[in-house]
Design an enzyme around this catalytic site. Structure first.
Site, PDB file in Angstrom:
ATOM      1  N   SER A 126       0.603  -0.997  -0.424  1.00 40.95           N
ATOM      2  CA  SER A 126      -0.047  -0.060   0.199  1.00 40.95           C
ATOM      3  C   SER A 126       1.041   1.532  -0.006  1.00 40.95           C
ATOM      4  O   SER A 126       2.106   1.767   1.146  1.00 40.95           O
ATOM      5  CB  SER A 126      -1.137   0.042   1.136  1.00 40.95           C
ATOM      6  N   TYR A 151      -2.715  -1.235  11.029  1.00 37.20           N
ATOM      7  CA  TYR A 151      -2.550  -1.501   9.921  1.00 37.20           C
ATOM      8  C   TYR A 151      -1.735  -1.420   8.962  1.00 37.20           C
ATOM      9  O   TYR A 151      -1.047  -2.568   7.895  1.00 37.20           O
ATOM     10  CB  TYR A 151      -4.155  -1.336   8.847  1.00 37.20           C
ATOM     11  N   LYS A 155       2.061  -3.791   6.974  1.00 36.78           N
ATOM     12  CA  LYS A 155       2.677  -3.896   5.666  1.00 36.78           C
ATOM     13  C   LYS A 155       3.806  -3.577   5.004  1.00 36.78           C
ATOM     14  O   LYS A 155       4.191  -3.900   4.527  1.00 36.78           O
ATOM     15  CB  LYS A 155       1.589  -2.464   4.459  1.00 36.78           C
TER      16      LYS A 155
HETATM   17  P1  NAD Z   1     -11.255  -7.476   1.041  1.00 33.10           P
HETATM   18  O1  NAD Z   1     -10.996  -7.556   2.677  1.00 33.10           O
HETATM   19  O2  NAD Z   1     -11.899  -6.996   0.058  1.00 33.10           O
HETATM   20  O3  NAD Z   1     -10.509  -8.858   0.734  1.00 33.10           O
HETATM   21  C1  NAD Z   1      -9.219  -9.249   1.520  1.00 33.10           C
HETATM   22  C2  NAD Z   1      -9.827 -10.932   1.726  1.00 33.10           C
HETATM   23  O4  NAD Z   1      -9.105 -11.503   2.596  1.00 33.10           O
HETATM   24  C3  NAD Z   1     -11.318 -10.786   2.430  1.00 33.10           C
HETATM   25  O5  NAD Z   1     -12.302 -11.115   1.652  1.00 33.10           O
HETATM   26  C4  NAD Z   1     -11.290 -11.472   3.536  1.00 33.10           C
HETATM   27  O6  NAD Z   1     -12.725 -12.974   4.128  1.00 33.10           O
HETATM   28  C5  NAD Z   1      -9.921 -12.122   3.455  1.00 33.10           C
HETATM   29  N1  NAD Z   1      -8.972 -12.337   4.540  1.00 33.10           N
HETATM   30  C6  NAD Z   1      -8.901 -11.473   4.827  1.00 33.10           C
HETATM   31  N2  NAD Z   1      -8.185 -12.374   5.890  1.00 33.10           N
HETATM   32  C7  NAD Z   1      -8.093 -13.566   5.956  1.00 33.10           C
HETATM   33  C8  NAD Z   1      -7.034 -14.873   6.428  1.00 33.10           C
HETATM   34  N3  NAD Z   1      -6.622 -14.792   7.451  1.00 33.10           N
HETATM   35  N4  NAD Z   1      -7.275 -15.984   5.850  1.00 33.10           N
HETATM   36  C9  NAD Z   1      -8.463 -16.053   4.619  1.00 33.10           C
HETATM   37  N5  NAD Z   1      -8.552 -15.193   4.364  1.00 33.10           N
HETATM   38  C10 NAD Z   1      -8.509 -13.624   4.811  1.00 33.10           C
HETATM   39  O7  NAD Z   1     -10.003  -6.072   1.082  1.00 33.10           O
HETATM   40  P2  NAD Z   1      -9.571  -5.217  -0.770  1.00 33.10           P
HETATM   41  O8  NAD Z   1      -9.938  -3.877  -0.327  1.00 33.10           O
HETATM   42  O9  NAD Z   1      -9.704  -6.290  -1.442  1.00 33.10           O
HETATM   43  O10 NAD Z   1      -7.272  -5.475  -0.542  1.00 33.10           O
HETATM   44  C11 NAD Z   1      -7.149  -6.909  -0.807  1.00 33.10           C
HETATM   45  C12 NAD Z   1      -5.623  -6.295  -0.067  1.00 33.10           C
HETATM   46  O11 NAD Z   1      -5.069  -5.679  -0.833  1.00 33.10           O
HETATM   47  C13 NAD Z   1      -5.197  -6.229   1.209  1.00 33.10           C
HETATM   48  O12 NAD Z   1      -4.241  -6.679   1.705  1.00 33.10           O
HETATM   49  C14 NAD Z   1      -5.456  -4.756   1.557  1.00 33.10           C
HETATM   50  O13 NAD Z   1      -4.414  -4.119   2.538  1.00 33.10           O
HETATM   51  C15 NAD Z   1      -4.341  -4.295   0.399  1.00 33.10           C
HETATM   52  N6  NAD Z   1      -4.888  -2.584   0.105  1.00 33.10           N
HETATM   53  C16 NAD Z   1      -6.087  -2.547   0.058  1.00 33.10           C
HETATM   54  C17 NAD Z   1      -6.594  -1.312  -0.494  1.00 33.10           C
HETATM   55  C18 NAD Z   1      -7.681  -0.563  -0.758  1.00 33.10           C
HETATM   56  O14 NAD Z   1      -7.973   0.243  -0.293  1.00 33.10           O
HETATM   57  N7  NAD Z   1      -9.004  -1.463  -1.227  1.00 33.10           N
HETATM   58  C19 NAD Z   1      -4.748  -0.228  -0.544  1.00 33.10           C
HETATM   59  C20 NAD Z   1      -4.295  -0.755  -0.927  1.00 33.10           C
HETATM   60  C21 NAD Z   1      -3.934  -2.494   0.018  1.00 33.10           C
HETATM   61  C1  WQD Z   2      -9.393   9.839   0.558  1.00 32.65           C
HETATM   62  C2  WQD Z   2      -9.987  10.809   0.985  1.00 32.65           C
HETATM   63  C3  WQD Z   2     -10.583  11.773   3.385  1.00 32.65           C
HETATM   64  C4  WQD Z   2     -14.353   9.242   3.842  1.00 32.65           C
HETATM   65  C5  WQD Z   2      -7.422   4.431   3.297  1.00 32.65           C
HETATM   66  C6  WQD Z   2      -5.788   3.857   3.380  1.00 32.65           C
HETATM   67  C7  WQD Z   2      -4.589   3.218   3.271  1.00 32.65           C
HETATM   68  C8  WQD Z   2      -4.704   2.282   1.830  1.00 32.65           C
HETATM   69  C9  WQD Z   2      -6.775   3.125   1.045  1.00 32.65           C
HETATM   70  C10 WQD Z   2      -5.043   0.400   2.307  1.00 32.65           C
HETATM   71  C11 WQD Z   2      -9.196  11.738   2.609  1.00 32.65           C
HETATM   72  C12 WQD Z   2     -11.554  11.760   2.497  1.00 32.65           C
HETATM   73  C13 WQD Z   2     -13.419   9.738   3.388  1.00 32.65           C
HETATM   74  C14 WQD Z   2     -15.233  10.500   4.277  1.00 32.65           C
HETATM   75  C15 WQD Z   2     -14.141  11.463   3.758  1.00 32.65           C
HETATM   76  N1  WQD Z   2      -5.718   1.265   2.105  1.00 32.65           N
HETATM   77  N2  WQD Z   2     -12.732  10.768   2.775  1.00 32.65           N
HETATM   78  N3  WQD Z   2     -14.836  11.772   4.080  1.00 32.65           N
HETATM   79  O1  WQD Z   2      -7.188   7.493   3.448  1.00 32.65           O
HETATM   80  O2  WQD Z   2      -6.636   8.300   1.007  1.00 32.65           O
HETATM   81  O3  WQD Z   2      -6.570   5.960   2.391  1.00 32.65           O
HETATM   82  O4  WQD Z   2      -7.575   3.520   2.250  1.00 32.65           O
HETATM   83  O5  WQD Z   2      -3.923   0.677   2.026  1.00 32.65           O
HETATM   84  O6  WQD Z   2      -3.991   2.637   3.859  1.00 32.65           O
HETATM   85  O7  WQD Z   2      -5.919   4.355   5.105  1.00 32.65           O
HETATM   86  O8  WQD Z   2      -8.547   6.562   1.383  1.00 32.65           O
HETATM   87  O9  WQD Z   2     -10.541   6.548   0.931  1.00 32.65           O
HETATM   88  O10 WQD Z   2     -10.910   6.414   3.389  1.00 32.65           O
HETATM   89  O11 WQD Z   2      -9.977   8.514   2.217  1.00 32.65           O
HETATM   90  O12 WQD Z   2     -13.910  13.585   3.175  1.00 32.65           O
HETATM   91  O13 WQD Z   2     -16.489   9.707   4.838  1.00 32.65           O
HETATM   92  O14 WQD Z   2     -11.409  11.342   1.419  1.00 32.65           O
HETATM   93  O15 WQD Z   2      -9.964  12.504   3.843  1.00 32.65           O
HETATM   94  O16 WQD Z   2      -8.914  12.663   2.551  1.00 32.65           O
HETATM   95  P1  WQD Z   2      -7.321   7.117   2.300  1.00 32.65           P
HETATM   96  P2  WQD Z   2     -10.094   7.150   1.862  1.00 32.65           P
END
Ligand code: NAD
Ligand code: WQD
Length: 345
Positions: A126, A151, A155
């Site tokens: 991330s 969290y 990562k």
């Molecule tokens: P998500 O929660 O939709 O998907 C994650 C999946 O993993 C879920 O289906 C959950 O049931 C499963 N899971 C969690 N722990 C588990 C375990 N111990 N055993 C088996 N299954 C398990 O999340 P996502 O948004 O699809 O994110 C996928 C990956 O990308 C994650 O590692 C997340 O940290 C990373 N990521 C997400 C974002 C974002 O904004 N969505 C941003 C950066 C990184």
């Molecule tokens: C985006 C912008 C908020 C909700 C998060 C995690 C990051 C990554 C992606 C996993 C910000 C604003 C949001 C609301 C708002 N995930 N906002 N009202 O915070 O950039 O990142 O998701 O790795 O680790 O921290 O994403 O979508 O929460 O926010 O004003 O109800 O929207 O302040 O500026 P963020 P977000």
């Protein structure tokens, strides 16, 4: 046919990646404990691709179950490890759950890979590892900063665990640092399914527009940005999914330049919160009810990616613009609404 294990494959990014993998001919097996996803995602994926998926439900943090899985599946060519807990705020109040789930899962998978000579790992990292970068756009050489949440720390620690393991084994790995994934598949059969009140901006916008939430709270308009609201690099989830297929191909074809590689996945463009709202209003024709409130603790001012390394090395570039992102997110919210109406009739 090459076989890819997708952990977390019924989740948001995982499900979109499974579709892209199947569509270019990979054989996919999903492991997910369904802690943050629904089993009907499997059927929805098959509705898009016409291909059935192997699926096993268990907790990857359970070492015995994970190692037993690898004993039963010897022919895996690559693993994409999405499975993790991802709610930043929740991780602050339940740090041990996050460290336990995210780190044990990863270590169990790595052990299974070493024991069974599986060499190729793609890891979901991330942009959160950069914190508020000193220079923008941020490239992969920018320093990793002290994590703002447990969290985020999982990562950073995960990347270190992977890098240490690669150094002492035949393992090859690619960490993909996602910026802000949004949007949904064009079919509107899969998308993001936040449980409870969404933390992220775009699901909150679409849930407000559909009437599930009264009002979007914009967290602060006094940031040092042109319109005062924070700037992020939003990326369409299908563009993100395609990068995973390329990363798998790179490793399977032994094209990696280094045993451990790290790539930013973003568009390279930043949008403010108000710009995202404007885009949503334009594509949906809906006037969104929102109010400016206090800043959210822990939010950074601005971040967007330098994507030149991924563009050059992976030959990948995000293609979809902000309007396509918000439009697909809205189409998905409308599909969820129509499904709810059908089931309550
Ligand atoms: P998500 O929660 O939709 O998907 C994650 C999946 O993993 C879920 O289906 C959950 O049931 C499963 N899971 C969690 N722990 C588990 C375990 N111990 N055993 C088996 N299954 C398990 O999340 P996502 O948004 O699809 O994110 C996928 C990956 O990308 C994650 O590692 C997340 O940290 C990373 N990521 C997400 C974002 C974002 O904004 N969505 C941003 C950066 C990184
Ligand atoms: C985006 C912008 C908020 C909700 C998060 C995690 C990051 C990554 C992606 C996993 C910000 C604003 C949001 C609301 C708002 N995930 N906002 N009202 O915070 O950039 O990142 O998701 O790795 O680790 O921290 O994403 O979508 O929460 O926010 O004003 O109800 O929207 O302040 O500026 P963020 P977000």
């Amino acid at each position: 046919m090459k076989k890819v294990l997708v952990t977390g494959g019924t989740g948001y990014i995982g499900s979109h990646t499974v579709v892209e993998l199947q569509q270019v001919g990979y054989d996919v097996i999903i492991v997910d404990n369904l802690s943050n996803s629904q089993p009907d995602v499997l059927e929805n994926i098959t509705n898009i691709t016409g291909i059935k998926i192997d699926f096993e439900k268990f907790d990857l943090a359970d070492r015995k179950k994970t190692l037993d899985f690898f004993k039963r599946h010897k022919n895996i060519d690559a693993i994409i490890h999405f499975a993790a807990l991802k709610a930043v705020g929740e991780s602050v109040v339940q740090p041990l759950n996050y460290y336990y789930n995210n780190l044990f899962s990863l270590m169990n998978i790595l052990q299974g890979m070493l024991d069974n000579n599986i060499e190729n790992l793609v890891f979901s990292s991330s942009c959160t590892v950069y914190g508020q970068p000193a220079n923008l756009p941020v490239d992969e050489s920018a320093p990793v900063q002290i994590a703002l949440s447990p969290y985020g720390n999982t990562k950073q620690i995960s990347e270190e665990i992977i890098s240490d393991t690669v150094r002492t084994s035949k393992l090859k790995a690619i960490s993909l640092r996602y910026f802000n994934p949004i949007g949904a598949h064009e079919s509107a059969k899969i998308g993001e399914l936040p449980i409870g009140v969404p933390n992220n901006l775009v699901p909150f916008i679409t849930q407000t527009a559909i009437g599930l939430r009264d009002q979007l709270k914009v967290f602060g308009n006094d940031y040092p940005t042109p319109d005062g609201t924070p700037i992020r690099d939003y990326i369409h989830v299908v563009d993100l999914a395609k990068a995973h297929v390329i990363a798998v191909e790179r490793m399977v074809k032994k094209n990696s330049k280094y045993p451990y590689e790290v790539f930013n996945l973003g568009t390279g463009k930043g949008y403010s919160v108000l710009e995202v709202i404007k885009s949503f209003e334009k594509v949906s024709g809906i006037k969104l009810n929102y109010a400016i409130v206090e800043r959210r603790p822990g939010d950074i001012t601005e971040v967007w990616a330098d994507t030149s390394f991924a563009n050059l090395e992976l030959g990948w570039k995000a293609e979809k613009d902000i309007d396509e992102m918000t439009e697909s997110a809205w189409k998905w919210e409308l599909a969820l609404y129509n499904n709810r109406k059908k089931t309550t009739k």
